[in-house]
Write a protein that holds these residues in place. Structure first.
Motif, PDB file in Angstrom:
ATOM      1  N   TYR A 184       1.054  -1.250  -0.137  1.00 55.39           N
ATOM      2  CA  TYR A 184      -0.161  -0.123   0.158  1.00 55.39           C
ATOM      3  C   TYR A 184       1.094   1.577  -0.140  1.00 55.39           C
ATOM      4  O   TYR A 184       1.751   1.046  -0.012  1.00 55.39           O
ATOM      5  CB  TYR A 184      -0.845  -0.069   1.868  1.00 55.39           C
ATOM      6  N   PRO A 185       0.307   2.008  -0.226  1.00 55.92           N
ATOM      7  CA  PRO A 185       0.891   3.728  -0.347  1.00 55.92           C
ATOM      8  C   PRO A 185       1.696   4.114   1.026  1.00 55.92           C
ATOM      9  O   PRO A 185       0.748   3.814   1.851  1.00 55.92           O
ATOM     10  CB  PRO A 185      -0.023   4.769  -1.159  1.00 55.92           C
ATOM     11  N   GLY A 186       2.987   4.926   1.196  1.00 62.83           N
ATOM     12  CA  GLY A 186       3.525   4.774   2.851  1.00 62.83           C
ATOM     13  C   GLY A 186       4.010   3.555   3.155  1.00 62.83           C
ATOM     14  O   GLY A 186       4.614   3.463   4.323  1.00 62.83           O
ATOM     15  N   LEU A 187       3.882   2.364   3.097  1.00 63.30           N
ATOM     16  CA  LEU A 187       4.600   0.932   3.247  1.00 63.30           C
ATOM     17  C   LEU A 187       5.986   2.043   3.500  1.00 63.30           C
ATOM     18  O   LEU A 187       6.820   1.552   3.152  1.00 63.30           O
ATOM     19  CB  LEU A 187       4.136  -0.376   3.090  1.00 63.30           C
ATOM     20  N   THR A 188       6.259   1.192   4.763  1.00 65.02           N
ATOM     21  CA  THR A 188       7.964   1.593   5.277  1.00 65.02           C
ATOM     22  C   THR A 188       8.227   0.793   6.930  1.00 65.02           C
ATOM     23  O   THR A 188       7.049   0.513   7.556  1.00 65.02           O
ATOM     24  CB  THR A 188       8.123   3.516   5.792  1.00 65.02           C
ATOM     25  N   CYS A 189       8.853   0.444   6.365  1.00 62.11           N
ATOM     26  CA  CYS A 189       9.331  -0.848   7.973  1.00 62.11           C
ATOM     27  C   CYS A 189       9.622   0.481   9.021  1.00 62.11           C
ATOM     28  O   CYS A 189      10.425   1.399   8.846  1.00 62.11           O
ATOM     29  CB  CYS A 189      10.386  -1.310   8.094  1.00 62.11           C
TER      30      CYS A 189
END
Ligand code: N01
Length: 485
Positions: free
Chosen positions: A52-57
């Motif tokens: 999804y947009p913005g997926l960051t660890c």
């Protein structure tokens, strides 16, 4: 007379963090007759399914890696999801795991008989194995609420865990339901381009500030690649430092209170608007739910095209959402960031152990396992990141590695002809779970919030000890806790 050596045949279910770790650990221990059955089209697990947009660890990338595959080259301190997925894929290539893996192979059944395990995939193929290891993950089955009128909605609907990359998000009126780590990341990512973004928040979340958008310092990767020992020392230091999270979450000390104070202060400093701040202020302690980490959410939700709605969602109409205060919110794109059914583990698979015992019957009072990995009634079957795994306090890669090494000890004994079957006792499992229940008492997760950590029965499904305890408990199997044949 010398004992004849046997080669254990192993099926590993899942090729995410736990599955990759298990496969590599078995290889390193000299076991090569293993097959990984993966439901998805590639390795990666959550990092394959989520885009999804913005997926960051939201864990620093230097820590979010396997000890056997150090990677100093990250674009950001908190790497984007696509980069982590690429890393997982590179690790699979490096250790030749694809040759051992069947993709698009969802396991629908696994049955234990006197001749061992029989594992069936959705296309009807059956695989036989001496051991089955379920590395099926925690956050896999999306939770989709049943809201009145949803089927009548005329715009686009998507759950974050099954994102449709062809969706247009620019210039649209977007509703995001849910404010866990995912909802916060999606709102932060889409707010700038949206015509309007409305964040529906049933329960406010504490948000810890961190530089989630910060690039890794230039040359860091190049330098650390040339100095593998230094790179390893950095990883070990971060691993050691992460013990602080286990400390504050499991022990009610001044350290926990100090960090919680800082989280509260962070909200006061970042959100000066009193009304919005009240909406954003939870009525439970920081760290009680899985802590949300973001350096951009408060900025996004303060923007003029953003709105936070606390009023309960009543129903969905063809053109939007009606809340309990009577308002109709016009929406073109409805995003469910409503999380996962976290306690399913390997289900809905039809998993049957000794004497046809089904996992649903074995777990009728909720998931339980001995040391996260062994279940009474299920011989030669283990879980990696199973019940009570430290998904809230200790590196998942580390926990997976320790558990996989523990399982490899049993495989060694099978190979050496010392055992044919291993099944944990009911007594050991009860003793372990009683200890866990006691130790969960003073944890922050038990201070009165609702979260995905809680099972339907209301117990906390987490690891209440520190990393040293985890390492000790899984360092060497204790025969007294097992039925061996
Ligand atoms: O899911 P969640 P998530 N009406 O369960 C709300 C990991 N992760 O996908 O609190 C309205 O945390 C629900 O409300 P409430 C991380 O471990 C990691 O965000 O139940 N709202 C809640 O706000 C994380 O914890 C990264 O009242 C409804 C939200 O939906 C885990 O994944 C990134 C509702 C669900 O929050 C899950 O996070 C992202 C309804 N009917 C995620 N039903 C990393 O960066 C549910 N909600 C590593």
């Amino acid at each position: 007379m010398a004992t004849v050596k046997r080669t254990p045949k192993v099926v590993i279910i899942g090729a995410g963090v736990a599955g990759i770790t298990t496969a590599v650990t078995l290889q390193k221990a000299g076991f090569h007759d293993f097959l990984v059955l993966e439901k998805g089209g590639d390795v990666g697990g959550v990092w394959y399914w989520n885009h999804y947009p913005g997926l960051t660890c939201d864990v620093p990338s230097s820590l979010y890696q396997f000890s056997f595959a150090p990677n100093p080259d990250w674009s950001h301190i908190f790497a984007p999801g696509s980069e982590i997925q690429r890393y997982m894929s590179d690790v699979a290539d490096k250790f030749n795991l694809r040759a051992h893996t069947r993709f698009d192979a969802e396991v629908v059944a696994a049955n234990y008989t006197e001749s061992g395990w029989h594992v069936t995939t959705a296309d009807g193929t059956e695989y036989n194995a001496d051991f089955v290891i379920a590395a099926t993950g925690v956050l896999h089955h999306p939770s989709m609420p049943d809201i009145e009128g949803l089927e009548s909605f005329e715009g686009d609907v998507v759950h974050t865990a099954r994102w449709d990359d062809s969706l247009n998000t620019r210039g649209r009126r977007i509703a995001v339901i849910g404010t866990g780590s995912t909802g916060v990341q999606v709102v932060s990512a889409l707010q700038r381009e949206a015509a309007r973004i409305t964040h529906f928040v049933r329960t406010a979340q504490w948000v810890v500030w961190a530089p989630t958008g910060m690039p890794q310092l230039p040359l860091t990767g190049a330098v650390l690649r040339r100095l593998p020992r230094v790179n390893r020392a950095v990883y070990d230091t971060l691993l050691w430092g992460s013990g602080f999270l286990a400390d504050i979450t499991t022990k009610p000390t001044w350290r926990r209170r100090a960090v919680q104070g800082a989280v509260r202060a962070s909200l006061r400093v970042q959100v000066r608007d009193r009304e919005l701040r009240e909406q954003l202020t939870p009525d439970y302690e920081p760290f009680c739910k899985r802590q949300v980490v973001s350096g951009s959410y408060y900025r996004a939700i303060r923007a003029s095209n953003a709105e936070l709605v606390n009023s309960k969602i009543e129903r969905i109409t063809p053109t939007g959402i009606v809340t309990a205060d009577g308002r109709h919110h016009d929406v073109d794109l409805l995003i469910f960031a409503t999380g996962f059914k976290a306690h399913n583990y390997m289900r809905p698979m039809n998993l049957r152990g000794r004497d046809g015992l089904s996992i649903d019957d074995a777990w009728d009072k909720g998931p339980r396992a001995y040391c996260m990995s062994a279940i009474p009634g299920f011989p030669n079957f283990f879980t990696v990141l199973g019940p009570n795994s430290p998904t809230a306090s200790i590196s998942l890669q580390y926990s997976s590695e320790v558990t996989a090494r523990y399982i490899a000890r049993w495989l060694e004994r099978f190979r050496d002809g010392e055992i044919s079957t291993v099944e944990v006792t009911e007594e050991a499992t009860t003793r372990f779970n009683d200890g866990v229940a006691d130790a969960l008492g003073p944890t922050v997760w038990n201070t009165g919030c609702n979260s995905w950590y809680l099972t339907e029965g209301g117990t906390v499904d987490l690891w209440p000890y520190d990393r040293a305890t985890l390492t000790r408990m899984l360092s060497k199997p204790d025969d007294r806790d097992y039925h061996l044949t």
